[in-house]
Design an enzyme around this catalytic site. Structure first.
Site, mmCIF file in Angstrom:
data_model
loop_
_atom_site.group_PDB
_atom_site.id
_atom_site.type_symbol
_atom_site.label_atom_id
_atom_site.label_comp_id
_atom_site.label_asym_id
_atom_site.label_seq_id
_atom_site.Cartn_x
_atom_site.Cartn_y
_atom_site.Cartn_z
ATOM 1 N N GLU A 1 0.733 -1.288 -0.146
ATOM 2 C CA GLU A 1 -0.075 -0.054 -0.071
ATOM 3 C C GLU A 1 1.006 1.222 -0.029
ATOM 4 O O GLU A 1 0.690 2.334 -0.596
ATOM 5 C CB GLU A 1 -0.876 -0.066 1.259
ATOM 6 C CG GLU A 1 -1.960 -1.188 1.398
ATOM 7 C CD GLU A 1 -1.062 -2.108 2.148
ATOM 8 O OE1 GLU A 1 -0.028 -2.560 2.002
ATOM 9 O OE2 GLU A 1 -2.035 -2.883 2.872
ATOM 10 N N SER B 1 15.988 -44.423 -10.548
ATOM 11 C CA SER B 1 14.550 -43.483 -11.017
ATOM 12 C C SER B 1 14.868 -42.513 -11.881
ATOM 13 O O SER B 1 14.346 -41.373 -12.086
ATOM 14 C CB SER B 1 14.077 -43.106 -9.551
ATOM 15 O OG SER B 1 15.080 -42.117 -9.089
ATOM 16 N N TRP C 1 15.822 -40.926 -15.506
ATOM 17 C CA TRP C 1 14.748 -40.104 -15.027
ATOM 18 C C TRP C 1 13.318 -40.777 -15.392
ATOM 19 O O TRP C 1 13.334 -41.344 -16.632
ATOM 20 C CB TRP C 1 14.718 -38.799 -15.565
ATOM 21 C CG TRP C 1 16.101 -37.908 -15.069
ATOM 22 C CD1 TRP C 1 16.843 -38.002 -16.058
ATOM 23 C CD2 TRP C 1 16.250 -37.398 -14.217
ATOM 24 N NE1 TRP C 1 18.112 -37.301 -15.213
ATOM 25 C CE2 TRP C 1 17.565 -36.995 -14.187
ATOM 26 C CE3 TRP C 1 15.551 -37.302 -12.752
ATOM 27 C CZ2 TRP C 1 18.206 -36.182 -13.111
ATOM 28 C CZ3 TRP C 1 16.093 -36.637 -11.815
ATOM 29 C CH2 TRP C 1 17.377 -36.213 -11.884
ATOM 30 N N LEU D 1 19.110 -31.826 -3.855
ATOM 31 C CA LEU D 1 18.011 -31.359 -3.334
ATOM 32 C C LEU D 1 17.956 -29.546 -3.382
ATOM 33 O O LEU D 1 17.452 -28.961 -2.344
ATOM 34 C CB LEU D 1 17.573 -31.699 -1.947
ATOM 35 C CG LEU D 1 17.135 -33.115 -1.931
ATOM 36 C CD1 LEU D 1 16.805 -33.503 -0.333
ATOM 37 C CD2 LEU D 1 15.979 -33.490 -2.796
ATOM 38 N N VAL E 1 7.543 -42.003 2.709
ATOM 39 C CA VAL E 1 7.492 -40.735 3.134
ATOM 40 C C VAL E 1 6.409 -40.321 2.477
ATOM 41 O O VAL E 1 5.216 -39.609 3.308
ATOM 42 C CB VAL E 1 8.563 -39.834 2.780
ATOM 43 C CG1 VAL E 1 8.335 -38.316 2.718
ATOM 44 C CG2 VAL E 1 9.830 -39.973 3.825
HETATM 45 C C1 AOF Z 1 -0.047 -5.198 4.366
HETATM 46 N N1 AOF Z 1 0.570 -5.046 3.242
HETATM 47 O O1 AOF Z 1 2.393 -5.328 1.932
HETATM 48 C C2 AOF Z 1 2.077 -6.654 3.798
HETATM 49 C C3 AOF Z 1 1.525 -6.926 5.028
HETATM 50 O O2 AOF Z 1 6.178 -5.978 9.780
HETATM 51 P P1 AOF Z 1 6.085 -6.956 8.558
HETATM 52 O O3 AOF Z 1 6.429 -6.233 7.315
HETATM 53 O O4 AOF Z 1 6.891 -8.035 8.821
HETATM 54 O O5 AOF Z 1 4.754 -7.487 8.320
HETATM 55 C C4 AOF Z 1 3.967 -7.821 9.373
HETATM 56 C C5 AOF Z 1 2.576 -8.443 9.110
HETATM 57 O O6 AOF Z 1 2.069 -7.263 8.164
HETATM 58 C C6 AOF Z 1 2.626 -9.691 7.975
HETATM 59 O O7 AOF Z 1 2.796 -10.774 8.848
HETATM 60 C C7 AOF Z 1 1.021 -9.617 7.455
HETATM 61 O O8 AOF Z 1 0.094 -9.948 8.522
HETATM 62 C C8 AOF Z 1 1.185 -7.916 7.274
HETATM 63 N N2 AOF Z 1 1.699 -7.845 5.883
HETATM 64 N N3 AOF Z 1 0.186 -6.255 5.453
HETATM 65 O O9 AOF Z 1 -1.148 -4.611 4.602
HETATM 66 C C9 AOF Z 1 1.671 -5.553 3.109
HETATM 67 N N4 AOF Z 1 3.182 -7.405 3.701
#
Ligand code: AOF
Length: 389
Positions: free
Chosen positions: A69, A185, A187, A221, A318
Site C-alpha cells: 500500500e 529412478s 529419469w 535437493l 514418506v
Molecule cells: C499489508 N501490506 O504489503 C504486507 C502486510 O512487519 P512486517 O512487514 O514483517 O509485516 C507484518 C505483518 O503485516 C505480516 O505478517 C502480515 O500480517 C502483514 N503484511 N500487510 O497490509 C503488506 N506485507
C-alpha cells in the site's frame, strides 16, 4: 528499488466487473513477490482514481520492508484524495516492521478499499478493516476471494496452523512406480516436468525426502531454477535409522544450504560418532523419539523455524506417511508414458493405506496439463468426512 511485474494485459482469469479487473491486477502484482516474501504474505496494491484510471501500484518483498500500500500510495503522489485502493489482503493496522498501512490509507484520503480476504495474522485479523471503517472509509470485502486464498495458500495455512503448507510432488510411471526394482529412478519424467519441479522448489521454503531416496539417489535437493529467492531452501531428510552418509551430496554441501536430519533418539544415541561427523559437516541432526515417522511433529518443528512451505519429494514411504497422517495440502503428480513393472519396484505411495475406496484421498480443483510427453495432475486433497467433525 525498481518494481517490475507482468503487464496488465493478462489479468488472472476473466474478471467481469471493474472491481474484479482491478483486484486481478492487485493479485498479479502480489505474485511478483513469489520467492521473496516468506514468512510474510504476497501483497499487491492498486490505487485507482474516480475515472477508473490506475495512478499507483505496489507489491511487497520482505527485504524491501515497505508494504504494498505504501509503495502504491507513493507512486500515486498527491492524487489519492477520493481514490479507491485495491489490496490483495486486509491492510494491517498494527506496528510491525512498518507503521500501520491503514494509517497511510486514511491519511491519503482514500475513499474506498476493496480487499478479497482477511489477514489471519492475529495481530491484523479484522482489525485492519475495522480501523478503516471507523475512519469513514467504505470497505468492500470478498472480490476474487478464492483466487486470493490460492495465491497466498502457503502464508494463510502457516498463519492458521503454525505448520508449513505441504505440497507433495511425485513423478510416476503409468503403472504407478517411482523407480525400478533396483531403485533406479533417473529419469521417469521428462525435461519439462523436471524444470517445473525446480519451480516448485523455488516456491518452497523447504524440501523433504526419506532416507531411502536420500541414500539411493544421493540428491542435492537445491533450487536450480535460477530465480531470486529470499531464504535458502532448507533440505530435510526423515532418517529414523540415521543412514545419511558423511560423503553424501547433502552432507558435503551442508555449509552452503542447511540440511536437517530427523533421526530416532535411540539411533542417534547408538551412532554418536556418525552424529558428530554429520554435525562437523554442518548437518543439523534432530533426534526425535518417533524418528520423523510422526510427520505432524516434524511439521510442528518446521513451523517453529518459520518454515512456511514444504515440498515433499518422496519416496513412497514418506509420501505414505504424509498421506496417512492427512498432512498433504496440495499434490502434483507427473505421470510419464512409461511402464516399469516388477512387484518389487516401489510404488508412489506406501504407508498403511485404506480399506475402502470411499476413504481414498480424492483431489479437488484438479488441473491437468500436458508437460512434454508427461501429464501433470495437480489438485487439493478433499477433506475426509472423519476430519470434518
Ligand atoms: C499489508 N501490506 O504489503 C504486507 C502486510 O512487519 P512486517 O512487514 O514483517 O509485516 C507484518 C505483518 O503485516 C505480516 O505478517 C502480515 O500480517 C502483514 N503484511 N500487510 O497490509 C503488506 N506485507
Amino acid at each position: 528499488m525498481q518494481q517490475t511485474a507482468t503487464p496488465v494485459s493478462e489479468p488472472l482469469g476473466e474478471p467481469r466487473d471493474p472491481d474484479r479487473r482491478m483486484m486481478a491486477r492487485a493479485l498479479e502484482l502480489a505474485a511478483a513477490g513469489v520467492g521473496q516474501v516468506s514468512p510474510g504474505p504476497l501483497v499487491g496494491c492498486v490505487i485507482v482514481d474516480d475515472r477508473e484510471k490506475i495512478i499507483g501500484e505496489g507489491f511487497y518483498i520482505f527485504d524491501r520492508v515497505r508494504h504494498a500500500e505504501t509503495l502504491a500510495l507513493e507512486q500515486a503522489g498527491s492524487n489519492t484524495c477520493g481514490a479507491t485502493a485495491y489490496v490483495s489482503l486486509e491492510p494491517h493496522a498494527h506496528h510491525g516492521r512498518t507503521p500501520p498501512c491503514t494509517n497511510a490509507l486514511i491519511a491519503a484520503g482514500i475513499k474506498r478499499i476493496v480487499a478479497p480476504i482477511e489477514d489471519p495474522n492475529p495481530e491484523v485479523s479484522g482489525k485492519g478493516f475495522a480501523h478503516l471503517r471507523s475512519a469513514g472509509i467504505e470497505v468492500s470485502v470478498g472480490s476474487m476471494a478464492h483466487e486470493a486464498e490460492r495465491l497466498n495458500e502457503k502464508y494463510l495455512h502457516f498463519m492458521r496452523t503454525g505448520r508449513p503448507f505441504v505440497h507433495l510432488k511425485l513423478a510416476v510411471s503409468l503403472d504407478g512406480k517411482i523407480a525400478t526394482r533396483t531403485g533406479d529412478s533417473r529419469w521417469i519424467a521428462g525435461e519439462e516436468a523436471r524444470a517445473l519441479s525446480h519451480r516448485l522448489r523455488y516456491e518452497s521454503d523447504a524440501i523433504l525426502v526419506g532416507a531411502g531416496t536420500a541414500t539411493v539417489d544421493d540428491p542435492l535437493l537445491t533450487d536450480r531454477s535460477g530465480a531470486p529467492r529470499r531464504r535458502v531452501l532448507v533440505r530435510i531428510v526423515l532418517d529414523e535409522r540415521l543412514q545419511t552418509a558423511a560423503d553424501s551430496q547433502l552432507a558435503r554441501t551442508a555449509r552452503d544450504a542447511p540440511v536437517l536430519v530427523f533421526s530416532g533418539t535411540s539411533s542417534a544415541a547408538a551412532a554418536s560418532d556418525a552424529v558428530d561427523t554429520l554435525q562437523a559437516l554442518g548437518v543439523e541432526v534432530i533426534a526425535d523419539e518417533t524418528g520423523g515417522r510422526d510427520v505432524f511433529r516434524v511439521l510442528e518443528e518446521l513451523g517453529r523455524r518459520s518454515i512456511q512451505s514444504l515440498l515433499v519429494e518422496g519416496g513412497g514411504v514418506v509420501a505414505g506417511a504424509f498421506i496417512d497422517a492427512g498432512m498433504v495440502d496440495k499434490a502434483t503428480f507427473f505421470i510419464a508414458p512409461v511402464i516399469i513393472g516388477g512387484r518389487e519396484a516401489p510404488t508412489a505411495v506406501a504407508g498403511v493405506g485404506i480399506e475402502k475406496m470411499a476413504d481414498a484421498l480424492r483431489l479437488d480443483e484438479v488441473e491437468i496439463t500436458q508437460r512434454g510427453s508427461d501429464v501433470e495432475i495437480t489438485g487439493y486433497p478433499r477433506r475426509r468426512m472423519k476430519d470434518e467433525g
